[in-house]
Design a protein around this motif. Structure first.
Motif, PDB file in Angstrom:
ATOM      1  N   GLU A  90       0.812  -1.212   0.000  1.00 44.94           N
ATOM      2  CA  GLU A  90       0.000   0.000   0.000  1.00 44.94           C
ATOM      3  C   GLU A  90       0.848   1.264   0.000  1.00 44.94           C
ATOM      4  N   GLU A  91       1.939   1.282   0.752  1.00 44.71           N
ATOM      5  CA  GLU A  91       2.702   2.513   0.906  1.00 44.71           C
ATOM      6  C   GLU A  91       3.634   2.810  -0.263  1.00 44.71           C
ATOM      7  N   GLN A  92       3.723   1.872  -1.217  1.00 46.21           N
ATOM      8  CA  GLN A  92       4.452   2.207  -2.448  1.00 46.21           C
ATOM      9  C   GLN A  92       3.792   3.390  -3.152  1.00 46.21           C
ATOM     10  N   ASP A  93       2.481   3.482  -3.020  1.00 52.75           N
ATOM     11  CA  ASP A  93       1.720   4.590  -3.625  1.00 52.75           C
ATOM     12  C   ASP A  93       1.285   5.601  -2.564  1.00 52.75           C
ATOM     13  N   ILE A  94       2.041   5.692  -1.484  1.00 47.14           N
ATOM     14  CA  ILE A  94       1.720   6.605  -0.376  1.00 47.14           C
ATOM     15  C   ILE A  94       0.264   6.395   0.050  1.00 47.14           C
ATOM     16  N   GLY A  95      -0.007   5.185   0.536  1.00 49.67           N
ATOM     17  CA  GLY A  95      -1.376   4.775   0.828  1.00 49.67           C
ATOM     18  C   GLY A  95      -2.100   5.672   1.802  1.00 49.67           C
ATOM     19  N   HIS A  96      -1.395   6.178   2.808  1.00 50.90           N
ATOM     20  CA  HIS A  96      -2.094   7.011   3.803  1.00 50.90           C
ATOM     21  C   HIS A  96      -2.557   8.327   3.207  1.00 50.90           C
ATOM     22  N   ILE A  97      -1.856   8.806   2.167  1.00 49.88           N
ATOM     23  CA  ILE A  97      -2.299  10.020   1.480  1.00 49.88           C
ATOM     24  C   ILE A  97      -3.518   9.719   0.619  1.00 49.88           C
ATOM     25  N   VAL A  98      -3.450   8.632  -0.145  1.00 44.90           N
ATOM     26  CA  VAL A  98      -4.545   8.272  -1.042  1.00 44.90           C
ATOM     27  C   VAL A  98      -5.812   7.995  -0.250  1.00 44.90           C
ATOM     28  N   LEU A  99      -5.681   7.241   0.852  1.00 47.38           N
ATOM     29  CA  LEU A  99      -6.850   6.911   1.654  1.00 47.38           C
ATOM     30  C   LEU A  99      -7.570   8.157   2.149  1.00 47.38           C
ATOM     31  N   SER A 100      -6.819   9.131   2.615  1.00 51.17           N
ATOM     32  CA  SER A 100      -7.428  10.311   3.221  1.00 51.17           C
ATOM     33  C   SER A 100      -7.912  11.324   2.191  1.00 51.17           C
ATOM     34  N   ARG A 101      -7.445  11.208   0.957  1.00 52.08           N
ATOM     35  CA  ARG A 101      -7.855  12.169  -0.075  1.00 52.08           C
ATOM     36  C   ARG A 101      -8.986  11.625  -0.953  1.00 52.08           C
ATOM     37  N   ASP A 102      -9.009  10.319  -1.173  1.00 49.92           N
ATOM     38  CA  ASP A 102      -9.996   9.719  -2.066  1.00 49.92           C
ATOM     39  C   ASP A 102     -11.270   9.384  -1.292  1.00 49.92           C
ATOM     40  N   THR A 103     -11.852  10.386  -0.660  1.00 55.34           N
ATOM     41  CA  THR A 103     -13.032  10.166   0.162  1.00 55.34           C
ATOM     42  C   THR A 103     -13.814  11.459   0.294  1.00 55.34           C
ATOM     43  N   ASP A 104     -15.110  11.332   0.568  1.00 56.04           N
ATOM     44  CA  ASP A 104     -15.965  12.502   0.763  1.00 56.04           C
ATOM     45  C   ASP A 104     -16.082  12.894   2.226  1.00 56.04           C
ATOM     46  N   LEU A 105     -15.820  11.932   3.125  1.00 53.28           N
ATOM     47  CA  LEU A 105     -15.967  12.182   4.555  1.00 53.28           C
ATOM     48  C   LEU A 105     -15.151  11.159   5.325  1.00 53.28           C
ATOM     49  N   ILE A 106     -14.518  11.621   6.406  1.00 51.21           N
ATOM     50  CA  ILE A 106     -13.828  10.710   7.320  1.00 51.21           C
ATOM     51  C   ILE A 106     -14.588  10.704   8.636  1.00 51.21           C
ATOM     52  N   LEU A 107     -14.954   9.514   9.102  1.00 42.45           N
ATOM     53  CA  LEU A 107     -15.698   9.333  10.341  1.00 42.45           C
ATOM     54  C   LEU A 107     -14.796   8.615  11.339  1.00 42.45           C
ATOM     55  N   VAL A 108     -14.537   9.243  12.474  1.00 42.67           N
ATOM     56  CA  VAL A 108     -13.679   8.660  13.507  1.00 42.67           C
ATOM     57  C   VAL A 108     -14.582   8.163  14.630  1.00 42.67           C
ATOM     58  N   ALA A 109     -14.663   6.837  14.778  1.00 41.55           N
ATOM     59  CA  ALA A 109     -15.575   6.255  15.771  1.00 41.55           C
ATOM     60  C   ALA A 109     -15.084   4.862  16.188  1.00 41.55           C
ATOM     61  N   PRO A 110     -14.958   4.604  17.459  1.00 44.16           N
ATOM     62  CA  PRO A 110     -15.042   5.585  18.535  1.00 44.16           C
ATOM     63  C   PRO A 110     -13.794   6.463  18.580  1.00 44.16           C
ATOM     64  N   ALA A 111     -13.997   7.740  18.833  1.00 40.61           N
ATOM     65  CA  ALA A 111     -12.874   8.670  19.015  1.00 40.61           C
ATOM     66  C   ALA A 111     -12.539   8.676  20.500  1.00 40.61           C
ATOM     67  N   THR A 112     -11.549   7.889  20.876  1.00 42.97           N
ATOM     68  CA  THR A 112     -11.168   7.779  22.284  1.00 42.97           C
ATOM     69  C   THR A 112     -10.409   9.025  22.727  1.00 42.97           C
ATOM     70  N   ALA A 113     -10.214   9.150  24.034  1.00 46.12           N
ATOM     71  CA  ALA A 113      -9.459  10.293  24.554  1.00 46.12           C
ATOM     72  C   ALA A 113      -8.054  10.316  23.964  1.00 46.12           C
ATOM     73  N   ASN A 114      -7.440   9.150  23.828  1.00 47.78           N
ATOM     74  CA  ASN A 114      -6.092   9.066  23.267  1.00 47.78           C
ATOM     75  C   ASN A 114      -6.076   9.486  21.808  1.00 47.78           C
ATOM     76  N   LEU A 115      -7.049   9.015  21.047  1.00 49.27           N
ATOM     77  CA  LEU A 115      -7.092   9.350  19.624  1.00 49.27           C
ATOM     78  C   LEU A 115      -7.391  10.827  19.414  1.00 49.27           C
ATOM     79  N   ILE A 116      -8.291  11.389  20.209  1.00 52.74           N
ATOM     80  CA  ILE A 116      -8.578  12.827  20.128  1.00 52.74           C
ATOM     81  C   ILE A 116      -7.324  13.640  20.441  1.00 52.74           C
ATOM     82  N   ALA A 117      -6.570  13.215  21.458  1.00 53.96           N
ATOM     83  CA  ALA A 117      -5.342  13.930  21.828  1.00 53.96           C
ATOM     84  C   ALA A 117      -4.324  13.888  20.695  1.00 53.96           C
ATOM     85  N   ARG A 118      -4.177  12.736  20.059  1.00 56.74           N
ATOM     86  CA  ARG A 118      -3.215  12.642  18.951  1.00 56.74           C
ATOM     87  C   ARG A 118      -3.665  13.462  17.747  1.00 56.74           C
ATOM     88  N   MET A 119      -4.961  13.469  17.467  1.00 56.41           N
ATOM     89  CA  MET A 119      -5.476  14.283  16.372  1.00 56.41           C
ATOM     90  C   MET A 119      -5.233  15.768  16.636  1.00 56.41           C
TER      91      MET A 119
END
Length: 401
Positions: A68-97
């Motif tokens: 996946e990362e040969q094509d910079i997968g984390h960039i493609v995943l986050s750009r080729d979408t209409d909406l990102i839904l974070v669930a459950p957004a834990t306290a740790n994940l919210i802090a990192r975001m």
């Protein structure tokens, strides 16, 4: 409404992760295309096989996946979408975001995201109420992240209850549908310039002391944010506050009433002016160059002079905006005092509230207002300050026609 919408779900590591399986199923029923990133902690609660079976797509998890990362997968995943839904957004994940930490595929994708993000918090009620979590959530909101929940109810921990539960799956789906519905609605203030004042002003006595008031700026900032969402170009003239700047707004920071007066008139022309700041009516006639020392006997005299009346000056100026809104913070005779202000200031609307009420309008998140105009008095129910702002902007847009 969701047919063909591409939704990326980031599943955090909380016991409520199992509820997200139902969210995936319901979104798919409505025609959405769903892809999922499992956080490392999320894999401890739901399996890639289960998630993939429901989504019908490969489940992503590894930042260093060699294919996946040969094509910079984390960039493609986050750009080729209409909406990102974070669930459950834990306290740790919210802090990192909130702090831009990209230590795994999920957080790297969120940091690289161009699509809008909705977070669905889920954690113990004490963790949600902790100042660090509230600070992180406020930062995300200022960055443009939207929230669904958290809900109130029983916790996974025995005998505990409060605000912190993940919203129910159908509530999350309804929130996603509402997001896409709002995105397709027209922007009633597109092409308009809205000028908003917010927060307190401070008037110095000497280099270390000043006079001010209890305004937090929450209501004025909410109005600025609502105007921006309605498509306006927004100039926010703000006194000293401790809350984040609204997203998509030009902010001019001032301290004194005289500075605010100058900034307001420098921002003209404008189509709309909403004067929500709590401006000091008076200032000390003289400001001491050095700290006034305490001495035996009577305290030193303090003489005052009147500050410029920004609302009245603007309401009667030749460059007056088409719609002028003033605020009246009262402790008694709310409607009578606001009516006098409406007549004297040249405003189209006065938004009046009783700041002496128990529960604290100053600094609080809710407000109970009366809106006065030439047509009469409209009493609004107690609402979140964001909801007051949305209703006020809708009223302004209707008046503009």
């Amino acid at each position: 409404m969701l047919a063909g919408k591409r939704i990326l779900i980031v599943i955090g590591g909380g016991i409520a992760a199992y509820k997200v399986l139902e969210v995936i199923r319901r979104l798919k029923e409505r025609g959405a295309e769903v892809r999922v990133i499992l956080t490392r902690a999320g894999r401890e609660f739901v399996t890639p096989m289960t998630v993939g079976g429901l989504s019908g797509e490969k489940v992503f998890s590894d930042l260093f996946d060699p294919t996946e990362e040969q094509d910079i997968g984390h960039i493609v995943l986050s750009r080729d979408t209409d909406l990102i839904l974070v669930a459950p957004a834990t306290a740790n994940l919210i802090a990192r975001m909130a702090n831009g930490i990209a230590d795994e595929l999920a957080t790297a994708s969120l940091l690289a995201a161009a699509a809008p993000i909705i977070a669905c918090p889920a954690m113990n009620q004490r963790m949600w109420a902790h100042p660090a979590t509230q600070r992180n959530a406020a930062q995300l909101a200022a960055d443009g992240v939207r929230f669904i929940g958290p809900a109130e109810g029983r916790m996974a921990e025995r005998g505990e209850a409060g605000v912190g539960r993940l919203s129910e799956p159908m509530d999350i789906v309804a929130g996603v549908e509402a997001f896409f519905a709002a995105a397709t609605q027209p922007k009633p203030l597109a092409g308009r310039h809205v000028l908003v004042t917010s927060g307190p002003t401070i008037e110095p006595i000497d280099p270390v002391r000043f006079i001010t008031n209890r305004s937090s700026g929450k209501q004025g900032h909410a109005v600025a944010a609502a105007a921006a969402r309605a498509g306006a170009r927004v100039t926010l003239v703000s006194g000293p506050v401790s809350i984040p700047d609204p997203k998509g707004v030009d902010v001019v920071r001032v301290e004194t009433a005289q500075e605010m007066h100058a900034a307001v008139f420098a921002a003209l022309p404008a189509d709309v002016a909403v004067m929500a700041a709590a401006v000091s009516d008076w200032r000390p006639a003289e400001v001491a160059r050095e700290k006034i020392k305490k001495a035996a006997g009577d305290p030193p005299p303090l003489a005052f002079v009147e500050n410029p009346d920004i609302l009245a000056t603007l309401g009667h100026d030749g460059r007056r905006p088409q719609v002028v809104v003033g605020f009246a913070a009262e402790t008694a005779n709310v409607e009578a005092n606001a009516a006098r202000k409406l007549a004297a200031k040249g405003a189209d609307y006065i938004v009046a509230n009783d700041v002496s009420l128990q529960g604290g309008v100053f600094g609080g998140d809710r407000n109970s207002v009366r809106v006065l105009s030439a047509a009469g008095i409209d009493v609004w129910p107690t609402l979140a300050k964001d909801e007051v702002a949305e209703r006020l902007i809708a009223l302004i847009a209707e008046r503009l026609g």
